[in-house]
Design a protein around this motif. Structure first.
Motif, PDB file in Angstrom:
ATOM      1  N   THR A 184     -22.556 -12.279   6.925  1.00 31.30           N
ATOM      2  CA  THR A 184     -23.781 -12.289   7.735  1.00 31.30           C
ATOM      3  C   THR A 184     -25.031 -12.088   6.888  1.00 31.30           C
ATOM      4  O   THR A 184     -26.013 -12.809   7.050  1.00 31.30           O
ATOM      5  CB  THR A 184     -23.708 -11.231   8.846  1.00 31.30           C
ATOM      6  N   ARG A 224     -25.743 -15.280   4.987  1.00 34.35           N
ATOM      7  CA  ARG A 224     -26.305 -16.334   5.848  1.00 34.35           C
ATOM      8  C   ARG A 224     -27.780 -16.078   6.110  1.00 34.35           C
ATOM      9  O   ARG A 224     -28.621 -16.965   5.942  1.00 34.35           O
ATOM     10  CB  ARG A 224     -25.541 -16.409   7.170  1.00 34.35           C
ATOM     11  N   GLY A 247     -29.808 -16.586   2.901  1.00 40.86           N
ATOM     12  CA  GLY A 247     -29.930 -18.007   2.585  1.00 40.86           C
ATOM     13  C   GLY A 247     -30.969 -18.699   3.449  1.00 40.86           C
ATOM     14  O   GLY A 247     -31.725 -19.551   2.973  1.00 40.86           O
ATOM     15  N   GLU A 248     -31.035 -18.322   4.721  1.00 44.35           N
ATOM     16  CA  GLU A 248     -32.030 -18.899   5.634  1.00 44.35           C
ATOM     17  C   GLU A 248     -33.449 -18.540   5.218  1.00 44.35           C
ATOM     18  O   GLU A 248     -34.398 -19.217   5.587  1.00 44.35           O
ATOM     19  CB  GLU A 248     -31.775 -18.404   7.064  1.00 44.35           C
ATOM     20  N   ALA A 254     -15.799 -16.963   5.746  1.00 44.35           N
ATOM     21  CA  ALA A 254     -17.174 -17.118   5.261  1.00 44.35           C
ATOM     22  C   ALA A 254     -17.352 -18.442   4.522  1.00 44.35           C
ATOM     23  O   ALA A 254     -18.358 -19.134   4.702  1.00 44.35           O
ATOM     24  CB  ALA A 254     -17.539 -15.940   4.351  1.00 44.35           C
ATOM     25  N   ARG A 312     -17.843 -21.373   6.667  1.00 40.34           N
ATOM     26  CA  ARG A 312     -19.193 -21.423   7.230  1.00 40.34           C
ATOM     27  C   ARG A 312     -20.209 -21.851   6.172  1.00 40.34           C
ATOM     28  O   ARG A 312     -21.408 -21.782   6.389  1.00 40.34           O
ATOM     29  CB  ARG A 312     -19.554 -20.052   7.806  1.00 40.34           C
ATOM     30  N   LEU A 365     -20.684 -20.560   3.041  1.00 38.91           N
ATOM     31  CA  LEU A 365     -21.256 -19.493   2.229  1.00 38.91           C
ATOM     32  C   LEU A 365     -20.531 -19.384   0.889  1.00 38.91           C
ATOM     33  O   LEU A 365     -19.344 -19.687   0.784  1.00 38.91           O
ATOM     34  CB  LEU A 365     -21.162 -18.165   2.989  1.00 38.91           C
TER      35      LEU A 365
END
Length: 131
Positions: free
Chosen positions: A87, A90, A93-94, A112, A115, A117
């Motif tokens: 989490t 993510r 990274g955003e 992960a 997804r 990552l």
């Protein structure tokens, strides 16, 4: 003799965790673990119930991770040790961070990675990561 897998402490007390019998707590570092867990078979994937639990925990932590990233300032490189389902990676990274995670659980690492990552499997001290 049973020792804590983190600090090698040997003063252990029974830990009361609902629906999780057999856990102990280390008096030195407070880690809660199941003695002999190293003998458990390695999971390749999370079960549906494990996945739901991991996602609920991640959802509760998200606001704390977002606050941490705001305080950290300008995006750069981030290493998340014990990343779980990723989490923090993510969210970082955003926001423009180059984030890498490390975890010892093959099941959460696989989740992960699925997804998208960048998560490495293994113990931090044994991985050859760039400085």
């Amino acid at each position: 003799m049973i020792a804590c897998p983190v600090c090698d402490g040997t003063i252990l007390t029974a830990a009361s965790v609902p629906r999780e019998p057999g856990l102990v707590r280390c008096a030195a570092c407070s880690l809660v673990f199941r003695p002999g867990a190293d003998d458990d078979p390695v999971r390749a994937a999370l079960s549906d119930s494990e996945r739901r639990l991991e996602e609920r925990v991640a959802e509760r932590r998200a606001k704390h991770f977002e606050a941490l990233l705001r305080i950290a300032g300008t995006p750069g490189r981030l290493l998340d040790v014990g990343t779980g389902v990723g989490t923090l990676l993510r969210l970082a990274g955003e926001r423009g961070w180059r984030a890498v995670g490390v975890d010892v659980d093959p099941a959460v690492v696989a989740y992960a990675r699925a997804r998208g990552l960048d998560v490495r499997l293994g113990e931090l001290g044994k991985l050859e990561l760039p400085a």
